[in-house]
Design a protein around this motif. Structure first.
Motif, mmCIF file in Angstrom:
data_model
loop_
_atom_site.group_PDB
_atom_site.id
_atom_site.type_symbol
_atom_site.label_atom_id
_atom_site.label_comp_id
_atom_site.label_asym_id
_atom_site.label_seq_id
_atom_site.Cartn_x
_atom_site.Cartn_y
_atom_site.Cartn_z
ATOM 1 N N SER A 78 10.035 -18.578 -26.007
ATOM 2 C CA SER A 78 9.611 -18.944 -27.355
ATOM 3 C C SER A 78 9.799 -17.824 -28.369
ATOM 4 C CB SER A 78 8.142 -19.363 -27.338
ATOM 5 O OG SER A 78 7.344 -18.252 -27.004
ATOM 6 N N ALA A 79 10.511 -16.779 -27.990
ATOM 7 C CA ALA A 79 10.668 -15.620 -28.873
ATOM 8 C C ALA A 79 11.513 -15.960 -30.090
ATOM 9 C CB ALA A 79 11.294 -14.473 -28.100
ATOM 10 N N ALA A 80 11.008 -15.636 -31.285
ATOM 11 C CA ALA A 80 11.738 -15.892 -32.523
ATOM 12 C C ALA A 80 12.774 -14.800 -32.771
ATOM 13 C CB ALA A 80 10.765 -15.983 -33.682
ATOM 14 N N GLU A 81 12.333 -13.582 -32.969
ATOM 15 C CA GLU A 81 13.233 -12.457 -33.155
ATOM 16 C C GLU A 81 12.780 -11.316 -32.267
ATOM 17 O OE1 GLU A 81 14.467 -11.134 -37.006
ATOM 18 O OE2 GLU A 81 14.005 -13.081 -37.870
ATOM 19 N N PRO A 82 13.140 -11.375 -30.997
ATOM 20 C CA PRO A 82 12.677 -10.329 -30.089
ATOM 21 C C PRO A 82 13.321 -8.985 -30.419
ATOM 22 C CG PRO A 82 14.226 -11.754 -28.977
ATOM 23 C CD PRO A 82 13.966 -12.365 -30.325
ATOM 24 N N SER A 83 12.581 -7.912 -30.131
ATOM 25 C CA SER A 83 13.147 -6.587 -30.335
ATOM 26 C C SER A 83 12.414 -5.558 -29.499
ATOM 27 C CB SER A 83 13.073 -6.196 -31.812
ATOM 28 O OG SER A 83 11.740 -6.009 -32.217
ATOM 29 N N PHE A 84 13.144 -4.534 -29.123
ATOM 30 C CA PHE A 84 12.546 -3.382 -28.468
ATOM 31 C C PHE A 84 12.098 -2.411 -29.551
ATOM 32 C CE2 PHE A 84 15.243 -4.925 -25.027
ATOM 33 C CZ PHE A 84 14.382 -4.810 -23.945
ATOM 34 N N TYR A 85 11.133 -1.565 -29.218
ATOM 35 C CA TYR A 85 10.710 -0.527 -30.150
ATOM 36 C C TYR A 85 10.245 0.699 -29.383
ATOM 37 C CZ TYR A 85 5.931 -2.203 -29.271
ATOM 38 O OH TYR A 85 4.745 -2.583 -28.684
ATOM 39 N N VAL A 86 10.344 1.850 -30.034
ATOM 40 C CA VAL A 86 9.841 3.111 -29.507
ATOM 41 C C VAL A 86 9.118 3.828 -30.638
ATOM 42 C CG1 VAL A 86 11.623 3.391 -27.730
ATOM 43 C CG2 VAL A 86 11.988 4.344 -30.000
ATOM 44 N N GLY A 87 8.197 4.697 -30.278
ATOM 45 C CA GLY A 87 7.482 5.403 -31.334
ATOM 46 C C GLY A 87 6.623 6.527 -30.809
ATOM 47 N N GLY A 88 5.893 7.111 -31.730
ATOM 48 C CA GLY A 88 4.994 8.201 -31.401
ATOM 49 C C GLY A 88 3.775 8.170 -32.289
ATOM 50 N N ASP A 89 2.723 8.849 -31.850
ATOM 51 C CA ASP A 89 1.504 8.906 -32.654
ATOM 52 C C ASP A 89 0.796 10.247 -32.464
ATOM 53 O OD1 ASP A 89 -0.194 8.764 -30.303
ATOM 54 O OD2 ASP A 89 0.013 6.603 -30.333
ATOM 55 N N VAL A 90 -0.040 10.571 -33.406
ATOM 56 C CA VAL A 90 -0.927 11.734 -33.323
ATOM 57 C C VAL A 90 -2.321 11.262 -33.698
ATOM 58 C CG1 VAL A 90 0.826 13.482 -33.790
ATOM 59 C CG2 VAL A 90 -0.437 12.481 -35.675
ATOM 60 N N GLY A 91 -3.322 11.934 -33.141
ATOM 61 C CA GLY A 91 -4.676 11.501 -33.443
ATOM 62 C C GLY A 91 -5.709 12.475 -32.941
ATOM 63 N N PHE A 148 5.308 5.895 -27.077
ATOM 64 C CA PHE A 148 5.172 4.534 -26.578
ATOM 65 C C PHE A 148 6.486 3.781 -26.754
ATOM 66 C CE2 PHE A 148 3.560 4.771 -30.905
ATOM 67 C CZ PHE A 148 4.287 3.784 -31.564
ATOM 68 N N GLY A 149 6.624 2.717 -26.011
ATOM 69 C CA GLY A 149 7.771 1.834 -26.124
ATOM 70 C C GLY A 149 7.335 0.435 -25.757
ATOM 71 N N GLY A 150 7.957 -0.547 -26.367
ATOM 72 C CA GLY A 150 7.543 -1.905 -26.082
ATOM 73 C C GLY A 150 8.593 -2.929 -26.427
ATOM 74 N N TYR A 151 8.203 -4.171 -26.254
ATOM 75 C CA TYR A 151 9.067 -5.306 -26.551
ATOM 76 C C TYR A 151 8.253 -6.319 -27.332
ATOM 77 C CZ TYR A 151 12.571 -8.924 -25.929
ATOM 78 O OH TYR A 151 13.534 -9.878 -26.141
ATOM 79 N N THR A 152 8.730 -6.684 -28.506
ATOM 80 C CA THR A 152 8.085 -7.678 -29.351
ATOM 81 C C THR A 152 8.775 -9.021 -29.121
ATOM 82 O OG1 THR A 152 7.550 -6.033 -31.014
ATOM 83 C CG2 THR A 152 7.547 -8.325 -31.730
ATOM 84 N N PHE A 153 8.001 -10.010 -28.692
ATOM 85 C CA PHE A 153 8.552 -11.343 -28.450
ATOM 86 C C PHE A 153 8.597 -12.163 -29.727
ATOM 87 C CE2 PHE A 153 7.122 -9.896 -24.365
ATOM 88 C CZ PHE A 153 8.201 -10.225 -23.563
ATOM 89 N N ASP A 154 7.561 -12.067 -30.527
ATOM 90 C CA ASP A 154 7.505 -12.725 -31.834
ATOM 91 C C ASP A 154 6.462 -11.983 -32.660
ATOM 92 O OD1 ASP A 154 4.944 -13.738 -31.110
ATOM 93 O OD2 ASP A 154 5.806 -15.586 -30.363
ATOM 94 N N GLU A 155 6.129 -12.487 -33.824
ATOM 95 C CA GLU A 155 5.194 -11.756 -34.692
ATOM 96 C C GLU A 155 3.776 -11.664 -34.134
ATOM 97 O OE1 GLU A 155 3.892 -15.355 -37.742
ATOM 98 O OE2 GLU A 155 5.151 -13.725 -38.470
ATOM 99 N N ASN A 156 3.496 -12.406 -33.052
ATOM 100 C CA ASN A 156 2.131 -12.435 -32.501
ATOM 101 C C ASN A 156 1.966 -11.803 -31.123
ATOM 102 O OD1 ASN A 156 2.432 -15.435 -34.008
ATOM 103 N ND2 ASN A 156 0.766 -14.111 -34.650
ATOM 104 N N PHE A 157 3.063 -11.452 -30.441
ATOM 105 C CA PHE A 157 2.928 -11.034 -29.047
ATOM 106 C C PHE A 157 3.906 -9.929 -28.684
ATOM 107 C CE2 PHE A 157 4.156 -11.553 -24.572
ATOM 108 C CZ PHE A 157 2.941 -11.295 -23.978
#
Length: 155
Positions: A19-32, A49-58
């Motif tokens: 059901s993925a609309a516009e899937p995409s991989f992502y990578v990033g970093g954070d400080v806190g 961190f790295g992840g996979y976005t299936f749609d705008e909600n998941f």
């Protein structure tokens, strides 16, 4: 327990993939900043961190964070999470995180770890199609919390 959480996450990923609309991989970093209840002060944390976005909600996400250093005590966090997002305005979304979390402590040559559920809430802002920012609060263990600011690149 780890195998069960991993299997459940992979099953969820597979069920939402169709059901993925516009899937995409992502990578990033954070400080806190990390705060542990029985330890004085808040210490600087840094993560990737790295992840996979299936749609705008998941999304699913894996990450590593150096939680901080208090004298001889060093804390590291490894996490695997499911993220549920809810758009609230143009380019702005609130989200919740639920996942598996391994927190490791090293102190005076001794090493220990704790495997716990990970909870978090945050707000994200999509600057461009590829770049997003986020502010997040996490509770990696019952006696610790982290607040961070991060940026992600989506491809």
């Amino acid at each position: 327990m780890i195998k069960q959480i991993t299997a459940a996450t992979l099953l969820a990923v597979a069920s939402f993939a169709a059901s993925a609309a516009e899937p995409s991989f992502y990578v990033g970093g954070d400080v806190g900043k990390t705060k542990i209840d029985d330890v004085d002060g808040r210490k600087t944390s840094a993560g990737v961190f790295g992840g996979y976005t299936f749609d705008e909600n998941f999304s699913v996400e894996a990450g590593f964070r150096r939680g901080g250093k208090w004298g001889d005590l060093k804390v590291n966090q490894y996490a695997l999470s499911v993220i549920g997002s809810l758009p609230v305005a143009d380019q702005v979304a609130v989200y919740g995180r639920l996942g598996y979390n391994r927190v490791e402590w090293k102190e005076d040559g001794d090493k220990d770890h704790d495997n716990k559920a990970l909870f978090g809430v945050g707000v994200s802002y999509q600057f461009t199609k590829e770049i997003s920012g986020r502010v997040e609060w996490q509770r990696p263990t019952s006696d610790a919390q982290n607040i961070s600011v991060g940026v992600a690149y989506h491809f």
